[in-house]
Design a protein around this motif. Structure first.
Motif, PDB file in Angstrom:
ATOM      1  N   LEU A 193       0.837  -1.201   0.000  1.00  0.00           N
ATOM      2  CA  LEU A 193       0.000   0.000   0.000  1.00  0.00           C
ATOM      3  C   LEU A 193       0.870   1.248   0.000  1.00  0.00           C
ATOM      4  O   LEU A 193       0.657   2.178  -0.794  1.00  0.00           O
ATOM      5  CB  LEU A 193      -0.898  -0.028   1.237  1.00  0.00           C
ATOM      6  CG  LEU A 193      -1.943   1.057   1.371  1.00  0.00           C
ATOM      7  CD1 LEU A 193      -2.946   0.944   0.256  1.00  0.00           C
ATOM      8  CD2 LEU A 193      -2.638   0.941   2.717  1.00  0.00           C
ATOM      9  N   VAL A 194       1.860   1.278   0.872  1.00  0.00           N
ATOM     10  CA  VAL A 194       2.763   2.426   0.929  1.00  0.00           C
ATOM     11  C   VAL A 194       3.539   2.546  -0.382  1.00  0.00           C
ATOM     12  O   VAL A 194       3.763   3.653  -0.901  1.00  0.00           O
ATOM     13  CB  VAL A 194       3.713   2.298   2.135  1.00  0.00           C
ATOM     14  CG1 VAL A 194       4.755   3.401   2.113  1.00  0.00           C
ATOM     15  CG2 VAL A 194       2.922   2.351   3.424  1.00  0.00           C
ATOM     16  N   ALA A 195       3.915   1.417  -0.941  1.00  0.00           N
ATOM     17  CA  ALA A 195       4.646   1.442  -2.207  1.00  0.00           C
ATOM     18  C   ALA A 195       3.784   2.037  -3.310  1.00  0.00           C
ATOM     19  O   ALA A 195       4.253   2.834  -4.127  1.00  0.00           O
ATOM     20  CB  ALA A 195       5.076   0.025  -2.587  1.00  0.00           C
ATOM     21  N   VAL A 196       2.503   1.682  -3.320  1.00  0.00           N
ATOM     22  CA  VAL A 196       1.586   2.226  -4.326  1.00  0.00           C
ATOM     23  C   VAL A 196       1.456   3.738  -4.147  1.00  0.00           C
ATOM     24  O   VAL A 196       1.408   4.496  -5.100  1.00  0.00           O
ATOM     25  CB  VAL A 196       0.202   1.551  -4.234  1.00  0.00           C
ATOM     26  CG1 VAL A 196      -0.829   2.312  -5.036  1.00  0.00           C
ATOM     27  CG2 VAL A 196       0.288   0.120  -4.726  1.00  0.00           C
ATOM     28  N   ARG A 197       1.417   4.152  -2.878  1.00  0.00           N
ATOM     29  CA  ARG A 197       1.290   5.584  -2.613  1.00  0.00           C
ATOM     30  C   ARG A 197       2.498   6.338  -3.174  1.00  0.00           C
ATOM     31  O   ARG A 197       2.356   7.376  -3.808  1.00  0.00           O
ATOM     32  CB  ARG A 197       1.209   5.814  -1.094  1.00  0.00           C
ATOM     33  CG  ARG A 197       1.167   7.271  -0.719  1.00  0.00           C
ATOM     34  CD  ARG A 197       1.359   7.456   0.760  1.00  0.00           C
ATOM     35  NE  ARG A 197       2.731   7.199   1.161  1.00  0.00           N
ATOM     36  CZ  ARG A 197       3.113   7.055   2.427  1.00  0.00           C
ATOM     37  NH1 ARG A 197       2.228   7.112   3.389  1.00  0.00           N
ATOM     38  NH2 ARG A 197       4.372   6.845   2.718  1.00  0.00           N
ATOM     39  N   ASP A 198       3.682   5.799  -2.928  1.00  0.00           N
ATOM     40  CA  ASP A 198       4.887   6.548  -3.255  1.00  0.00           C
ATOM     41  C   ASP A 198       5.336   6.358  -4.697  1.00  0.00           C
ATOM     42  O   ASP A 198       5.872   7.284  -5.304  1.00  0.00           O
ATOM     43  CB  ASP A 198       6.012   6.148  -2.298  1.00  0.00           C
ATOM     44  CG  ASP A 198       5.727   6.621  -0.885  1.00  0.00           C
ATOM     45  OD1 ASP A 198       6.335   6.093   0.049  1.00  0.00           O
ATOM     46  OD2 ASP A 198       4.878   7.519  -0.725  1.00  0.00           O
ATOM     47  N   GLN A 199       5.157   5.174  -5.270  1.00  0.00           N
ATOM     48  CA  GLN A 199       5.638   4.912  -6.628  1.00  0.00           C
ATOM     49  C   GLN A 199       4.696   3.945  -7.325  1.00  0.00           C
ATOM     50  O   GLN A 199       4.996   2.769  -7.501  1.00  0.00           O
ATOM     51  CB  GLN A 199       7.048   4.305  -6.587  1.00  0.00           C
ATOM     52  CG  GLN A 199       8.133   5.277  -6.220  1.00  0.00           C
ATOM     53  CD  GLN A 199       8.406   6.272  -7.323  1.00  0.00           C
ATOM     54  OE1 GLN A 199       8.059   6.039  -8.480  1.00  0.00           O
ATOM     55  NE2 GLN A 199       9.009   7.391  -6.988  1.00  0.00           N
ATOM     56  N   GLU A 200       3.532   4.450  -7.722  1.00  0.00           N
ATOM     57  CA  GLU A 200       2.520   3.551  -8.260  1.00  0.00           C
ATOM     58  C   GLU A 200       3.000   2.835  -9.518  1.00  0.00           C
ATOM     59  O   GLU A 200       2.800   1.635  -9.675  1.00  0.00           O
ATOM     60  CB  GLU A 200       1.236   4.329  -8.561  1.00  0.00           C
ATOM     61  CG  GLU A 200       0.103   3.407  -8.917  1.00  0.00           C
ATOM     62  CD  GLU A 200      -1.227   4.128  -9.029  1.00  0.00           C
ATOM     63  OE1 GLU A 200      -2.100   3.603  -9.721  1.00  0.00           O
ATOM     64  OE2 GLU A 200      -1.378   5.200  -8.424  1.00  0.00           O
TER      65      GLU A 200
END
Lengths: 294, 391
Positions: B222-229
């Motif tokens: 989820l955090v990865a999607v937020r920062d670098q989708e």
């Protein structure tokens, strides 16, 4: 037949109000990715400008003609201040600008309540805008016609400015590629300020225009802002022609829905139409063709 | 405090402390009226947990949580109205319908006569609405800003719809005047205490769920999607699925909170679910620290407490204050109070600016070149002016 003409015109008229409200928004959203929730409150400021001008100039016709540039200035200056104080620090956080400008909107609304009072005030319509004209047997209110004309005039002015002036070229360059524009010697800082001034000024004009069709209250902005944003979303960010098509399409659709169902169900239907439309074109009607992934 | 907010070392301690305070201390020391108020704040805190997940961790600016809150609340309110009408009136028709409407119960009210259907619907209806909207928006890769605007338009349309249907939803008055809750008399202080306890337990459970989600692989994703989708997409994951799942979780939490809100507060009206209340949910989350575990809860409770004590005495001042909070917190302290220690540390230049796992705000990352829809938290926290912090 009269009914159809009347309905069509009601739609066009609603569309022209939406277009006036959305033109400036499309400009600022497109150039900077700033989502300005206070845009509606700039409209409200324009509407109250018309009210104040009318207190000073008793002749309704003259005061209307004075209010339009005055509303533009008031909206524009508010926009400049907002950009200078807050937004220029936040260009790398576009989503957060929405919340910050929402805070500004709350403050402006409360300020309007404290200055002008919570009850709505009325701006008198000039004599030459009272009454209707007949079009193929359907009565067309002159005020609505005036707003339609005004919105087309603002549109023409904006398009001319963007297409035919050095300033407009710079603005378009920044929209297309900010970094390249900066390295080519365009001052993006100045271009941002001017864009925000013009966009917010257009909100002021829209505010003056809506005094002709309704009363002015501190909540005036909230009634228009969501619809104006939907126009920008459906039209495509920063695309003036998209905004024009979307505004009139949504205006006609909304008055058709309201005529055939009720106002409240019409609102929900419009939203569903937009979500379905975005399934087909996620970027809106028109979108800039770039190779970026975003 | 810093350890408590960071959600790594201190969550267990913070959680236990919270549980003791909510379930043991508060009912013992607070008078009944204040306990009811606290219960209402806890409902807002449950919504805030969901927003913290979706917005703080997932970067989705959801401006429509009022819709899900309202769905849960109205479903519960409809059930309670119908139950009251059968218990006390005997006619089975809620009082306001006889006043404004035809005196007939509309078909879409009927399912909510059954308590089981109601409890299911409170969870399922908001979840399904979020699922449909989430899939429609995220699968087609509609931009983040568009999502925010559409969710806001949903809140606006929902409020307009409720107001327009005077005869079946109570219009702008909403639904109120409840007397019983699943057969329990609402006037009985013991039942009020029970309701408060339910709200407290639900909040603690939601925090526990949120913690598990945050520290799971899904939470990392989820955090990865937020920062670098895009990067996540290239790694073979589908960001749309990740976003939709968390959006549904947030919606369900909001729906459950709404369902608890109705018996606790005794009224639900369009004024609680429209555009402005939906955005107001966000400010508490932002103040507490949107990406932390306990920050949203503490922030939501403190903002709600401040609002209930100030807005009645100084209504005008409260609105200015709320506006200023948005401007100052989001503009100058995007990490909320949770980032205060590291902000102060940077400002004094005494502490090394360590990037804390719970606060991605302090982790400097390169903003995407095309920042038009770069997810919100791609931020370097600039050392903000001390007066902005201390105010």
């Amino acid at each position: 037949m009269e009914l159809l003409i009347g309905q069509m015109f009601a739609g066009l008229s609603l569309g022209s109000v939406l277009l006036l409200a959305a033109l400036g928004l499309s400009l600022t959203f497109g150039q900077m990715g700033v989502i300005n929730m206070a845009h509606g409150e700039f409209m409200m400021a324009g509407a109250y400008t018309a009210f104040v001008v009318q207190q000073a100039i008793s002749d309704a016709g003259v005061s209307l003609l004075v209010s339009i540039p005055a509303g533009f200035l008031v909206g524009g200056v508010l926009g400049l201040v907002l950009e200078e104080v807050l937004l220029r620090r936040m260009y790398h956080r576009p989503l957060d600008t929405l919340l910050v400008t929402f805070g500004v909107a709350l403050i402006l609304q409360q300020a309007a309540r404290d200055i002008f009072g919570a009850p709505s005030v009325d701006v008198r319509t000039p004599a030459w805008l009272q009454g209707n004209i007949e079009l193929l047997g359907a009565p067309i209110p002159l005020t609505r016609l005036f707003i339609l004309g005004l919105s087309l005039l603002c549109l023409a002015g904006l398009v001319l400015l963007l297409k035919a002036t050095p300033l407009g070229r710079r603005i378009r360059a920044v929209v297309l590629n900010r970094d390249l524009a900066e390295t080519s010697g365009v001052s993006t800082r100045r271009s941002d300020q001017l864009t925000f001034f013009i966009g917010s000024g257009l909100a002021g004009i829209a505010g003056v225009a809506v005094t002709l069709i309704g009363s002015t209250s501190p909540y005036l902005g909230t009634n228009y802002i969501v619809d104006a944003f939907l126009v920008v979303v459906a039209g495509g960010i920063g695309q003036i022609k998209g905004a024009v098509i979307a505004a009139f399409a949504l205006g006609v659709l909304q008055s058709a829905f309201e005529y055939s169902t009720t106002a409240s169900i019409g609102k929900v239907l419009i939203l569903i139409v937009i979500v379905v439309f975005l399934q087909l074109r996620p970027q809106g009607i028109f979108s800039l063709k770039t190779r970026s992934l975003a | 405090m810093k350890r408590l907010l960071r959600g790594r070392l201190g969550p267990a301690a913070g959680f236990t402390l919270g549980a003791v305070l909510l379930l043991g201390v508060a009912p013992a020391v607070l008078p009944a009226f204040n306990l009811g108020l606290l219960g209402k704040f806890l409902c807002f805190a449950i919504v805030a947990v969901g927003i913290g997940l979706a917005w703080g961790r997932g970067g989705m600016l959801t401006l429509g949580q009022g819709v899900f809150f309202g769905l849960g609340a109205y479903i519960m309110a409809m059930h309670m109205k119908l139950a009251d009408a059968s218990l006390f009136g005997g006619s089975g028709v809620p009082d306001f319908m006889s006043l404004y409407g035809s005196g007939e119960v509309p078909g879409w009210w009927e399912p909510f006569r059954s308590p089981a259907v109601t409890l299911l619907a409170v969870v399922l209806v908001p979840g399904l609405v979020a699922l449909v909207l989430g899939l429609a928006i995220f699968k087609r890769r509609v931009k983040g800003a568009y999502f925010a605007i559409l969710s806001q338009a949903l809140a606006a349309a929902f409020a307009v719809f409720l107001i327009g249907q005077q005869a079946t939803t109570g219009g702008s008055n909403g639904l109120n005047g409840f007397r019983s809750f699943f057969g329990f008399d609402l006037k009985d202080p013991n039942n009020k205490l029970m309701l408060y306890m339910i709200a407290a337990v639900v909040l603690l459970v939601s925090v526990a769920i949120a913690r598990q989600l945050m520290h799971s692989r899904f939470g990392e994703l989820l955090v990865a999607v937020r920062d670098q989708e895009e990067r996540v997409r290239f790694l073979g994951y589908d960001p749309a699925t990740v976003k939709t799942v968390i959006y549904v979780v947030a919606a369900v939490l909001a729906g459950v909170a709404g369902a608890l809100f109705v018996p606790l507060v005794g009224i639900i009206s369009p004024a609680d679910v429209g555009v402005i209340p939906s955005i107001a949910f966000l400010i508490g989350v932002a103040i507490g620290g949107r990406a932390t575990l306990l920050g949203p809860v503490l922030g939501a409770v403190s903002v709600a407490a401040a609002q209930s004590s100030l807005s009645s005495t100084f209504p005008s001042f409260w609105v200015y204050f709320q506006g200023l909070l948005f401007v100052l917190v989001i503009g100058f302290m995007p990490g909320g109070l949770a980032s205060l220690p590291s902000l102060l540390g940077r400002w004094r230049r005494t502490l090394p600016a360590a990037s804390t796992p719970g606060a991605p705000w302090t982790a400097a990352s390169t903003p995407a070149a095309t920042s038009t829809n770069a997810p919100g938290p791609n931020v370097e926290v600039k050392a903000s002016k001390p007066e902005a912090v201390s105010r």
